[in-house]
Design an enzyme around this catalytic site. Structure first.
Site, PDB file in Angstrom:
ATOM      1  N   ASN A 127      53.186  33.190   8.764  1.00 17.20           N
ATOM      2  CA  ASN A 127      51.853  32.611   9.028  1.00 17.20           C
ATOM      3  C   ASN A 127      51.939  31.138   9.458  1.00 17.20           C
ATOM      4  O   ASN A 127      51.037  30.347   9.180  1.00 17.20           O
ATOM      5  CB  ASN A 127      50.923  32.779   7.809  1.00 17.20           C
ATOM      6  CG  ASN A 127      49.446  32.509   8.107  1.00 17.20           C
ATOM      7  OD1 ASN A 127      48.693  32.132   7.221  1.00 17.20           O
ATOM      8  ND2 ASN A 127      49.011  32.695   9.321  1.00 17.20           N
ATOM      9  N   ASP A 171      59.081  37.037  17.734  1.00 20.77           N
ATOM     10  CA  ASP A 171      59.056  35.901  16.813  1.00 20.77           C
ATOM     11  C   ASP A 171      59.764  34.707  17.460  1.00 20.77           C
ATOM     12  O   ASP A 171      60.968  34.765  17.718  1.00 20.77           O
ATOM     13  CB  ASP A 171      59.765  36.296  15.513  1.00 20.77           C
ATOM     14  CG  ASP A 171      59.610  35.234  14.432  1.00 20.77           C
ATOM     15  OD1 ASP A 171      59.152  34.121  14.759  1.00 20.77           O
ATOM     16  OD2 ASP A 171      59.950  35.527  13.283  1.00 20.77           O
ATOM     17  N   CYS A 203      53.635  30.630  12.803  1.00 21.06           N
ATOM     18  CA  CYS A 203      53.871  30.683  14.250  1.00 21.06           C
ATOM     19  C   CYS A 203      52.928  31.673  14.933  1.00 21.06           C
ATOM     20  O   CYS A 203      51.905  31.296  15.495  1.00 21.06           O
ATOM     21  CB  CYS A 203      55.325  31.042  14.557  1.00 21.06           C
ATOM     22  SG  CYS A 203      56.507  29.787  14.014  1.00 21.06           S
ATOM     23  N   ARG A 204      53.264  32.987  14.891  1.00 14.69           N
ATOM     24  CA  ARG A 204      52.528  33.950  15.704  1.00 14.69           C
ATOM     25  C   ARG A 204      51.083  34.151  15.276  1.00 14.69           C
ATOM     26  O   ARG A 204      50.169  34.118  16.117  1.00 14.69           O
ATOM     27  CB  ARG A 204      53.266  35.294  15.709  1.00 14.69           C
ATOM     28  CG  ARG A 204      54.597  35.241  16.449  1.00 14.69           C
ATOM     29  CD  ARG A 204      55.455  36.443  16.145  1.00 14.69           C
ATOM     30  NE  ARG A 204      55.861  36.448  14.737  1.00 14.69           N
ATOM     31  CZ  ARG A 204      56.527  37.411  14.147  1.00 14.69           C
ATOM     32  NH1 ARG A 204      56.849  38.488  14.852  1.00 14.69           N
ATOM     33  NH2 ARG A 204      56.869  37.321  12.884  1.00 14.69           N
ATOM     34  N   SER A 205      50.846  34.383  13.971  1.00 15.18           N
ATOM     35  CA  SER A 205      49.463  34.703  13.588  1.00 15.18           C
ATOM     36  C   SER A 205      48.526  33.502  13.669  1.00 15.18           C
ATOM     37  O   SER A 205      47.362  33.675  14.057  1.00 15.18           O
ATOM     38  CB  SER A 205      49.400  35.415  12.232  1.00 15.18           C
ATOM     39  OG  SER A 205      49.907  34.621  11.183  1.00 15.18           O
ATOM     40  N   CYS A 213      51.536  37.984  10.483  1.00 15.81           N
ATOM     41  CA  CYS A 213      52.940  37.906  10.885  1.00 15.81           C
ATOM     42  C   CYS A 213      53.773  37.710   9.625  1.00 15.81           C
ATOM     43  O   CYS A 213      53.322  38.063   8.523  1.00 15.81           O
ATOM     44  CB  CYS A 213      53.168  36.817  11.939  1.00 15.81           C
ATOM     45  SG  CYS A 213      52.829  35.138  11.386  1.00 15.81           S
TER      46      CYS A 213
HETATM   47  P1  4NP Z   1      55.961  33.748  12.040  1.00  9.35           P
HETATM   48  O1  4NP Z   1      57.423  33.104  12.251  1.00  9.35           O
HETATM   49  O2  4NP Z   1      56.153  35.003  11.230  1.00  9.35           O
HETATM   50  O3  4NP Z   1      55.507  34.032  13.431  1.00  9.35           O
HETATM   51  O4  4NP Z   1      55.127  32.706  11.315  1.00  9.35           O
HETATM   52  C1  4NP Z   1      58.289  32.827  11.204  1.00  9.35           C
HETATM   53  C2  4NP Z   1      58.120  31.710  10.449  1.00  9.35           C
HETATM   54  C3  4NP Z   1      59.017  31.414   9.431  1.00  9.35           C
HETATM   55  C4  4NP Z   1      60.071  32.263   9.186  1.00  9.35           C
HETATM   56  C5  4NP Z   1      60.241  33.405   9.937  1.00  9.35           C
HETATM   57  C6  4NP Z   1      59.342  33.687  10.955  1.00  9.35           C
HETATM   58  N1  4NP Z   1      61.010  31.961   8.163  1.00  9.35           N
HETATM   59  O5  4NP Z   1      61.965  32.712   7.982  1.00  9.35           O
HETATM   60  O6  4NP Z   1      60.822  30.967   7.456  1.00  9.35           O
END
Ligand code: 4NP
Length: 175
Positions: A31, A143, A33-35, A28
């Protein structure tokens, strides 16, 4: 050590009655949240099925490297008996394209970023996570980072469907 290459060296030829252990990397943006949710769901699903697999996750970005999953992302799997608190964020590397059989991106943006890093002779197959789930091909895992907390329940539901499909594929019981 949890880096894919080492595990792959150790587990790449693990066999049991029904499968050759796959090496799967979930991808993702951050790294956190989703992954890691997908990693937790897949680890639990393969363990529940008694199947060997190398499972890891990474982000295309480096902002959160070394950090544990977002507290909201930890809370949702905990409700389902899965503890992902020990995971730590890392960034996607070129080596991942040789060390894993399958790299599964959460959304189109992650897929495009991964394509830019992918070496010409990469051996990994690169797809969207939901491409694994019948009827959801081409869809993104939304997301939840900037949204309300209940977004994490939807994400968990999505990545659990992906994990179930991967186990089915691995045992040849799909379709
Ligand atoms: P992820 O979510 O890609 O599912 O881990 C996010 C985590 C952090 C951010 C964006 C999406 N960020 O902009 O910090």
């Amino acid at each position: 050590m949890k880096v894919g290459s080492t595990l792959r060296d150790n587990m790449g030829d693990v066999r049991n009655d029904r499968q050759i252990a796959p090496a799967i990397l979930f991808l993702c943006l951050g790294n956190i949240c989703r992954s890691p949710l997908a990693e937790g769901a897949a680890r639990a699903a393969f363990a529940d099925a008694g199947l060997a697999a190398t499972i890891d996750s990474a982000g295309t970005g480096d902002w959160h490297v070394g950090r544990p999953p977002d507290p909201r992302a930890q809370a949702e799997p905990r409700r389902h008996g899965v503890d992902i608190s020990g995971l730590r964020a890392r960034q996607l590397t070129r080596a991942d394209f040789y060390n894993f059989d399958l790299i599964l991106a959460a959304d189109d943006s992650n897929l495009r970023d991964a394509l830019m890093l992918r070496p010409a002779d990469a051996t990994a197959t690169l797809k969207l996570m939901l491409d694994m789930v019948p009827g959801r091909t081409g869809h993104s895992v939304t997301d939840p980072y900037y949204g309300a907390d209940d977004g994490f329940a939807e994400t968990w539901s999505d990545v659990s469907a992906v994990a179930t499909a991967l186990v089915a594929d691995s045992t040849g019981s799909s379709g």
